[in-house]
Write a protein that holds these residues in place. Structure first.
Motif, PDB file in Angstrom:
ATOM      1  N   VAL A  47      -5.138  -5.130   6.523  1.00 36.45           N
ATOM      2  CA  VAL A  47      -3.720  -4.937   6.212  1.00 36.45           C
ATOM      3  C   VAL A  47      -2.954  -4.929   7.531  1.00 36.45           C
ATOM      4  O   VAL A  47      -3.170  -4.056   8.379  1.00 36.45           O
ATOM      5  N   THR A  48      -2.062  -5.898   7.733  1.00 38.84           N
ATOM      6  CA  THR A  48      -1.478  -6.116   9.058  1.00 38.84           C
ATOM      7  C   THR A  48       0.037  -5.996   9.122  1.00 38.84           C
ATOM      8  O   THR A  48       0.586  -5.907  10.224  1.00 38.84           O
ATOM      9  N   ARG A  49       0.742  -5.998   7.992  1.00 36.41           N
ATOM     10  CA  ARG A  49       2.195  -5.862   8.028  1.00 36.41           C
ATOM     11  C   ARG A  49       2.608  -4.394   7.942  1.00 36.41           C
ATOM     12  O   ARG A  49       1.959  -3.575   7.291  1.00 36.41           O
ATOM     13  N   HIS A  50       3.715  -4.096   8.592  1.00 37.94           N
ATOM     14  CA  HIS A  50       4.234  -2.730   8.679  1.00 37.94           C
ATOM     15  C   HIS A  50       4.434  -2.105   7.300  1.00 37.94           C
ATOM     16  O   HIS A  50       3.965  -0.988   7.040  1.00 37.94           O
ATOM     17  N   ALA A  51       5.107  -2.815   6.401  1.00 39.82           N
ATOM     18  CA  ALA A  51       5.421  -2.255   5.085  1.00 39.82           C
ATOM     19  C   ALA A  51       4.155  -1.922   4.300  1.00 39.82           C
ATOM     20  O   ALA A  51       4.092  -0.891   3.615  1.00 39.82           O
ATOM     21  N   ASP A  52       3.149  -2.775   4.387  1.00 41.54           N
ATOM     22  CA  ASP A  52       1.907  -2.532   3.649  1.00 41.54           C
ATOM     23  C   ASP A  52       1.112  -1.388   4.261  1.00 41.54           C
ATOM     24  O   ASP A  52       0.489  -0.596   3.543  1.00 41.54           O
ATOM     25  N   VAL A  53       1.114  -1.287   5.585  1.00 42.05           N
ATOM     26  CA  VAL A  53       0.443  -0.169   6.254  1.00 42.05           C
ATOM     27  C   VAL A  53       1.091   1.150   5.828  1.00 42.05           C
ATOM     28  O   VAL A  53       0.401   2.131   5.521  1.00 42.05           O
ATOM     29  N   VAL A  54       2.416   1.176   5.779  1.00 40.31           N
ATOM     30  CA  VAL A  54       3.130   2.381   5.355  1.00 40.31           C
ATOM     31  C   VAL A  54       2.796   2.713   3.903  1.00 40.31           C
ATOM     32  O   VAL A  54       2.542   3.880   3.558  1.00 40.31           O
ATOM     33  N   ARG A  55       2.765   1.703   3.057  1.00 38.60           N
ATOM     34  CA  ARG A  55       2.465   1.950   1.641  1.00 38.60           C
ATOM     35  C   ARG A  55       1.062   2.539   1.469  1.00 38.60           C
ATOM     36  O   ARG A  55       0.872   3.514   0.723  1.00 38.60           O
ATOM     37  N   VAL A  56       0.085   1.966   2.135  1.00 30.47           N
ATOM     38  CA  VAL A  56      -1.281   2.471   2.032  1.00 30.47           C
ATOM     39  C   VAL A  56      -1.346   3.912   2.548  1.00 30.47           C
ATOM     40  O   VAL A  56      -1.985   4.781   1.941  1.00 30.47           O
TER      41      VAL A  56
END
Length: 402
Positions: A47-56
């Protein structure tokens, strides 16, 4: 570069620095990418995008730290059961209960009380570094401050703080904190564990005005850390509080050397040290990533992640996400806003010591900017071989006084 050649897991890739080109390709073409893993036949999701990292980070009920721990490598279930006793590898509500006890030592009041002492420590460290004139910046300036802080927080005698340095370094040698029971990192962990046990016992017998005493005596609700919980927290704080801050300070100076205009900017306006600390953490990304395990089928970044799939959040990629940071590959000590995820992307595992670490970095750079005219490299830096910690192990320099 094709996706078939991407590898952001191999620790060898990080000895030359963060593999930014690979991460750029992943963010653009496959932000949630099924990455090969020699320990997992089906690989893992990178997982490499900021938004997805925050969601996880913020949905522990879907992405668990406990099911297979937050550590990148695989391990036997018996070892996982031991790891789950550490706060890093817990999910709510168990995590919240333990964190509420530990939080007592990291209140804004406790941290503000340390500011004057930290400033004095920075002055002493820089004075001694200037007297030496040249040497390894890691040893001259970066290593001592977090050791002093941890020693003070945990009530460790000053003369013992280099034991923490040694244990932390030996633990970091285990690329992703998977400890071979016969390897030196595992021996270091046991030595630190025994030290913590003895320290906790002495504090129970004679409490003092330090964090340890606050952690091991009952709070107003009768809550207290057990002997095992305290020993594991000591290990976690010793490693996380030392490695991350030291590597941020050292990596920050490498960034200043590479971008001398930013160093001159800081010297001209030392108050920029506050935003510089944030930018240093973004740029260095001291922790490369953590693992989570899906507790159910879920969609993320256009991909279907199945229950029990391995998911790895790459903070070192999210911190350079072009959709969040303007000119992310420009080192800008005045960057604002700066929603860097170097301390995690929020949620229950957001770094407990974030404010303290930021204060350490700020005060060290405020002091350096006032006392040092220029830091000249005397050779290339060496980096840790690790896919977990982005660390500078040595940086030969000469310090020119202001």
């Amino acid at each position: 570069m094709s996706l078939a050649t991407i590898d952001v897991y191999d620790p060898d890739r990080y000895q030359a620095g963060i593999p930014h080109q690979d991460f750029r390709v992943l963010r653009a073409q496959a932000p949630v990418f099924r990455h090969p893993d020699h320990q997992q036949p089906d690989g893992f999701w990178a997982v490499t995008r900021h938004a997805d990292v925050v969601r996880v980070s913020r949905t522990p009920e879907v992405f668990s730290s406990s099911r297979c721990t937050a550590i990148l490598a695989e391990m036997p279930e018996e070892e996982r059961a031991q790891q789950r006793l550490m706060m890093l590898n817990m999910d709510p509500p168990e995590h919240n209960q333990l964190r509420s006890l530990v939080n007592r030592g990291f209140t804004p009041k406790m941290i503000s009380r340390m500011r004057e002492h930290l400033q004095d420590a920075c002055e002493t460290i820089v004075t001694e570094a200037l007297a030496a004139g040249s040497g390894d910046f890691v040893e001259l300036c970066a290593a001592d401050l977090p050791l002093i802080v941890i020693a003070e927080l945990m009530g460790v005698p000053v003369e013992d703080r280099y034991k923490l340095f040694d244990w932390s370094n030996r633990l970091a040698a285990a690329t992703d904190l998977r400890l071979d029971k016969d390897g030196d990192p595992a021996i270091a962990a046991m030595e630190a564990y025994q030290y913590a046990n003895d320290l906790g016992a002495s504090k129970r017998a004679c409490p003092a005005d330090d964090i340890i005493s606050r952690l091991i005596v009952p709070d107003e609700h009768g809550g207290e850390l057990s002997e095992l919980e305290f020993d594991l927290f000591f290990l976690l704080l010793m490693f996380a509080g030392n490695e991350t801050t030291r590597n941020a300070i050292a990596g920050g100076m490498q960034a200043m050397i590479d971008h001398p205009e930013q160093w001159e900017r800081l010297r001209a306006d030392p108050d920029l040290a506050t935003t510089a600390a944030d930018e240093i953490v973004r740029w260095v990304s001291p922790v490369n990533g953590f693992r989570r395990t899906a507790t159910r089928d879920v969609e993320l970044g256009g991909q279907l992640i199945r229950e029990n799939d391995k998911v790895v959040m790459f903070y070192a990629s999210a911190n350079f996400d072009e959709t969040v940071f303007g000119d992310p590959f420009t080192f800008d000590i005045g960057r604002s806003p700066n929603p860097q995820v170097g301390f995690g992307g929020g949620g229950p595992h957001f770094c407990l010591g974030r404010h303290l670490a930021m204060l350490e970095i700020e005060l060290m750079y405020r002091t350096l900017a006032a006392r040092v005219r220029r830091v000249e490299p005397l050779g290339p830096p060496s980096r840790l071989r690790s896919n977990f910690v982005n660390g500078v192990t040595a940086m030969p320099v000469r310090l020119i006084p202001a």
